[in-house]
Design a protein around this motif. Sequence first.
Motif, PDB file in Angstrom:
ATOM      1  N   LYS A  85       0.234 -10.195  -7.887  1.00 47.06           N
ATOM      2  CA  LYS A  85       0.661  -9.295  -8.941  1.00 47.06           C
ATOM      3  C   LYS A  85       0.780  -7.890  -8.351  1.00 47.06           C
ATOM      4  CE  LYS A  85      -2.952 -10.432 -11.245  1.00 47.06           C
ATOM      5  NZ  LYS A  85      -4.015 -10.520 -12.288  1.00 47.06           N
ATOM      6  N   PRO A  86       1.495  -7.008  -9.040  1.00 44.87           N
ATOM      7  CA  PRO A  86       1.616  -5.637  -8.525  1.00 44.87           C
ATOM      8  C   PRO A  86       0.256  -5.020  -8.232  1.00 44.87           C
ATOM      9  CG  PRO A  86       3.162  -5.974 -10.317  1.00 44.87           C
ATOM     10  CD  PRO A  86       2.304  -7.208 -10.253  1.00 44.87           C
ATOM     11  N   ASN A  87       0.214  -4.231  -7.167  1.00 38.90           N
ATOM     12  CA  ASN A  87      -1.008  -3.571  -6.704  1.00 38.90           C
ATOM     13  C   ASN A  87      -2.042  -4.562  -6.174  1.00 38.90           C
ATOM     14  OD1 ASN A  87      -0.426  -0.703  -7.256  1.00 38.90           O
ATOM     15  ND2 ASN A  87      -0.367  -1.392  -9.390  1.00 38.90           N
ATOM     16  N   GLU A  88      -1.547  -5.649  -5.588  1.00 39.91           N
ATOM     17  CA  GLU A  88      -2.421  -6.582  -4.882  1.00 39.91           C
ATOM     18  C   GLU A  88      -1.942  -6.735  -3.441  1.00 39.91           C
ATOM     19  OE1 GLU A  88      -4.422  -9.607  -8.111  1.00 39.91           O
ATOM     20  OE2 GLU A  88      -2.594 -10.253  -7.086  1.00 39.91           O
ATOM     21  N   GLN A  89      -2.909  -7.003  -2.576  1.00 43.84           N
ATOM     22  CA  GLN A  89      -2.642  -7.198  -1.150  1.00 43.84           C
ATOM     23  C   GLN A  89      -3.264  -8.504  -0.693  1.00 43.84           C
ATOM     24  OE1 GLN A  89      -4.810  -4.594   1.546  1.00 43.84           O
ATOM     25  NE2 GLN A  89      -3.127  -4.621   3.035  1.00 43.84           N
TER      26      GLN A  89
END
Length: 331
Positions: free
Chosen positions: A230-234
């Motif tokens: 998801k967005p803002n995941e690494q």
Amino acid sequence: MEENNNIKRLIQLYFGKRFSRSGRILFGRWLRAEDGMKEKTAALQNCWEESVTDVTEETLEDWDGLLRCLQPETVFQQTVLSFQRKLKYAAVIALMLLTGAATFFATDRLKPARHVEMAELFVPYGKSRQVILPDSSRVWVNAGSLLVYPKDFTDAETRTVYLTGEASFAVQKDKEKPFIVKTTYLAVQALGTLFTVVSYPGDSCTSAILEKGSIKVDVRSDEHQSEILKPNEQLIYSHTAHTVTVQPVDASLYRLKRSGYLIYENVPFSLLMSSLERRFNVTIHYNSQKYAGESYNVKFAPHETLEDVLNVLHQLVGIHYKIKENVVFIN
């Protein structure tokens, strides 16, 4: 002139064994591409002239076999090489065999079933580039990176590109043709999104960072299940431990990086130094044991020079440095 220097540096990096297996495959695709063939030929000849290699009849047979792999049959039939020229390039083939290059010509698992003309973008140290792909997707390619992609996605089932190094991708939506970035260890798939992939040779891990949209990440060794970010995941894959970690990250920092900022959050000293080497096209010598086990958080603006950066590190970390031409010594 700059393009010629880039070709020479890429070939030197290859013979210096700086590429992973996937990188060697990408190098093979780049070498086979028609663009810059004259300059590539000259660079290979220069490698031969600087080497000492015995040439035998068996080596000449290897050379003929390689030509059949490198060129379409019609081109090969029109190519007539003198025995002397064969000797020169056979020596280069011997070098390739010694460095393991034969593997990507014989076992190129990335080779498509039909002929696809590939384009390549190699970005040397100290540079960064932007490229628009055939589907209008935009790619920001960082220093010390190689991106290989088809010149046309029209007849392909997927939009697959190959990366060694670091690049950010703003992908155009096409539900019928998934967009896939392949590295040595990961395959990152997106339908319409903005994300970054970091996969430098020599690094201890490969990572994918999502800013917008959604991506599916697969470990290519099939040791792990697919991960949907998801967005803002690494996602971080460890090359040594073979582990996958998904963690939160401020993905907006990568927008700043595309604008030229250098941003480091909880990175070891070794990765910090490697990044500075790529950014400023220098070699940095330091005592790895002295700085082992420490993580660093620091940001540098696009206009800051190498000396500005080192002065900041002197204030924050207490390093002492000396610059001699393009070599930095850190005490």
